[in-house]
Design an enzyme around this catalytic site. Structure first.
Site, PDB file in Angstrom:
ATOM      1  N   HIS A 181       0.816  -1.280   0.405  1.00 10.48           N
ATOM      2  CA  HIS A 181      -0.431  -0.072  -0.082  1.00 10.48           C
ATOM      3  C   HIS A 181       0.913   1.301   0.029  1.00 10.48           C
ATOM      4  O   HIS A 181       0.542   2.227  -0.664  1.00 10.48           O
ATOM      5  CB  HIS A 181      -0.666  -0.006   1.161  1.00 10.48           C
ATOM      6  CG  HIS A 181      -1.579   1.133   1.413  1.00 10.48           C
ATOM      7  ND1 HIS A 181      -2.301   1.399   0.638  1.00 10.48           N
ATOM      8  CD2 HIS A 181      -1.252   2.730   2.067  1.00 10.48           C
ATOM      9  CE1 HIS A 181      -2.615   2.788   1.044  1.00 10.48           C
ATOM     10  NE2 HIS A 181      -2.621   3.570   1.906  1.00 10.48           N
ATOM     11  N   HIS A 186       1.021   5.251  -2.215  1.00 10.13           N
ATOM     12  CA  HIS A 186       1.351   6.638  -1.765  1.00 10.13           C
ATOM     13  C   HIS A 186       3.270   6.819  -2.049  1.00 10.13           C
ATOM     14  O   HIS A 186       2.522   7.945  -2.571  1.00 10.13           O
ATOM     15  CB  HIS A 186       1.424   6.467  -0.290  1.00 10.13           C
ATOM     16  CG  HIS A 186       0.534   6.689   0.393  1.00 10.13           C
ATOM     17  ND1 HIS A 186      -0.356   7.494   0.843  1.00 10.13           N
ATOM     18  CD2 HIS A 186      -0.107   5.332   0.774  1.00 10.13           C
ATOM     19  CE1 HIS A 186      -1.548   7.206   1.825  1.00 10.13           C
ATOM     20  NE2 HIS A 186      -0.695   5.493   2.187  1.00 10.13           N
ATOM     21  N   GLU A 226      -6.051   9.344   0.262  1.00 11.03           N
ATOM     22  CA  GLU A 226      -6.811   7.724   0.235  1.00 11.03           C
ATOM     23  C   GLU A 226      -7.542   7.448  -0.563  1.00 11.03           C
ATOM     24  O   GLU A 226      -7.168   6.946  -1.356  1.00 11.03           O
ATOM     25  CB  GLU A 226      -7.071   7.344   1.486  1.00 11.03           C
ATOM     26  CG  GLU A 226      -6.455   6.792   2.834  1.00 11.03           C
ATOM     27  CD  GLU A 226      -4.922   6.039   2.906  1.00 11.03           C
ATOM     28  OE1 GLU A 226      -4.645   5.586   1.403  1.00 11.03           O
ATOM     29  OE2 GLU A 226      -4.063   5.771   3.660  1.00 11.03           O
ATOM     30  N   SER A 245      -3.488   1.061  -4.896  1.00 11.08           N
ATOM     31  CA  SER A 245      -3.065  -0.070  -4.206  1.00 11.08           C
ATOM     32  C   SER A 245      -3.754  -1.644  -3.855  1.00 11.08           C
ATOM     33  O   SER A 245      -3.956  -1.375  -3.494  1.00 11.08           O
ATOM     34  CB  SER A 245      -2.516   0.410  -3.140  1.00 11.08           C
ATOM     35  OG  SER A 245      -3.291   0.443  -1.885  1.00 11.08           O
TER      36      SER A 245
HETATM   37  N1  H4B Z   1      -1.172   5.253  10.874  1.00 15.24           N
HETATM   38  C1  H4B Z   1      -0.681   5.251   9.744  1.00 15.24           C
HETATM   39  N2  H4B Z   1       1.491   4.568  10.310  1.00 15.24           N
HETATM   40  N3  H4B Z   1      -0.216   4.885   8.531  1.00 15.24           N
HETATM   41  C2  H4B Z   1      -1.608   5.409   8.134  1.00 15.24           C
HETATM   42  O1  H4B Z   1      -1.778   5.536   6.630  1.00 15.24           O
HETATM   43  C3  H4B Z   1      -2.326   6.235   9.323  1.00 15.24           C
HETATM   44  C4  H4B Z   1      -2.044   5.922  10.447  1.00 15.24           C
HETATM   45  N4  H4B Z   1      -3.246   6.815   8.747  1.00 15.24           N
HETATM   46  N5  H4B Z   1      -3.126   7.078  11.242  1.00 15.24           N
HETATM   47  C5  H4B Z   1      -3.939   8.044   9.170  1.00 15.24           C
HETATM   48  C6  H4B Z   1      -4.157   7.087  10.670  1.00 15.24           C
HETATM   49  C7  H4B Z   1      -5.046   8.169   8.772  1.00 15.24           C
HETATM   50  O2  H4B Z   1      -6.541   7.014   8.736  1.00 15.24           O
HETATM   51  C8  H4B Z   1      -5.724   9.591   9.353  1.00 15.24           C
HETATM   52  C9  H4B Z   1      -5.104  10.864   9.117  1.00 15.24           C
HETATM   53  O3  H4B Z   1      -6.275   9.515  10.728  1.00 15.24           O
END
Ligand code: H4B
Length: 339
Positions: A181, A186, A226, A245
């Site tokens: 992913h 990203h 996302e 992804s």
């Molecule tokens: N933490 C990690 N390690 N990776 C991520 O992609 C996310 C995360 N996404 N924490 C975040 C939450 C998002 O879903 C938003 C900002 O809540």
């Protein structure tokens, strides 16, 4: 600890936030329980070998501190096989449905970062490349962290990046971010300037924000970084990593349809098509979303620049007792008044 303190300004409480990029060390290891402990419905829950591998990579990520060389990982034959399965499934779809910025960057990643179906590229190679390209960088993280901590990283043009890979029993599904992913979804987008500025905009707005505003920014992040769509020569393309992804959802979100087609429930019990709304952070900020099923709603921007301009305007209007400016040379955030 100090990162849980509240600062008081104009009789308003402001949540602690990092001021220098090195202070990301203070928030990087605050993984959520679900971020490192596999849940009982996780495909790898009963696989001891997989769990040990996850624990090792989590430990490695937790040891990282600002300024160190990024940890490299030797992936097993099975892990590379899983990567290859995802790669092969996505390649043709990405050609068809990814936005032009993604495709341009993906070619660069193939040329400069060793992207191919045969190996999983290393974070250090990618991060060095991104720093030259857009001054964005990767930083290892053990698993899911809070929205606040995750978004704070973006303010410093830093992306918290996992290194583990999904369970081999379900190569086309992951309930959490994994290396496929991050690297296929990203990373190519972080080689685009407008997209990086867009992401940093959300990050800067998250510094010291109220819990309520963090929730709004997290929803904006979800519906753009996302799952965002953008218009390209009259056709809908994907720029969101969750789509880029995801075998299945990418086509579901982007496949051409007539303008008057409205969602109804198909014979499989799922909607026949999603609802597509014009990108408007005010609307996206209030739009809840599911995390384990296809999205019922996608937001469509006119372009990445349009997405950025609207996001900047939205952030400027959020109530906050200070302005946060990023000084790239100092790698620090400057506040227009003492906090
Ligand atoms: N933490 C990690 N390690 N990776 C991520 O992609 C996310 C995360 N996404 N924490 C975040 C939450 C998002 O879903 C938003 C900002 O809540």
């Amino acid at each position: 600890g100090m990162t849980d303190k509240l600062l008081v300004l104009d009789e308003k409480e402001v949540h602690w936030f990092p001021r220098h990029i090195s202070e990301l060390d203070l928030i990087a290891n605050r993984t959520l329980d679900a971020g490192t402990d596999l849940q009982s419905d996780h495909p790898g829950f009963n696989d001891v070998e997989y769990r040990n591998r996850r624990a090792l990579l989590a430990e490695q990520a937790m040891k990282y501190r600002m300024g160190m060389e990024l940890p490299s990982t030797e992936y097993s034959e099975d892990e590379v096989k899983t990567w290859g399965v995802v790669w092969d499934k996505m390649e043709g779809l990405l050609e068809k449905y990814a936005c032009k910025e993604y495709k341009k960057s993906m070619n660069l990643m193939k040329k400069h970062c060793g992207y191919s179906r045969h190996q999983i590229p290393q974070l250090s190679t990618i991060s060095s490349f991104l720093q030259l390209q857009t001054s964005f960088r990767l930083r290892p993280v053990a698993g899911l962290i809070s929205s606040r901590d995750f978004l704070n990283g973006l303010a410093f043009r830093t992306f918290f990046c996992t290194q583990y890979i999904r369970h081999p029993s379900m190569p086309l599904y992951t309930p959490e971010p994994d290396i496929c992913h991050e690297l296929l979804g990203h990373v190519p987008m972080f080689a685009d300037r407008d997209f990086c500025d867009f992401s940093q905009e959300i990050g800067l707005a998250s510094l010291g924000a109220s819990d309520e505003d963090i929730l709004k920014l997290a929803r904006c992040y979800w519906h753009s970084v996302e799952f965002g769509l953008c218009r390209e020569d009259g056709v809908n393309k994907a720029y969101g990593a969750g789509l880029l992804s995801s075998f299945g959802e990418l086509e579901y979100a982007c496949k051409p349809r007539s303008d008057d087609e409205v969602p109804s429930i198909g014979s499989d019990g799922h909607p026949t098509c999603p609802q597509i709304k014009p990108w408007d952070p005010n609307v996206a900020a209030m739009q809840d979303f599911p995390i384990t099923t296809y999205q019922p709603v996608y937001f469509l921007a006119e372009s990445l620049q349009d997405a950025k301009v609207k996001m900047r305007k939205y952030c400027e209007e959020l109530p906050r007792p200070f302005f946060a400016l990023y000084n790239a040379q100092m790698e620090s955030v400057h506040i227009d008044r003492p906090v």
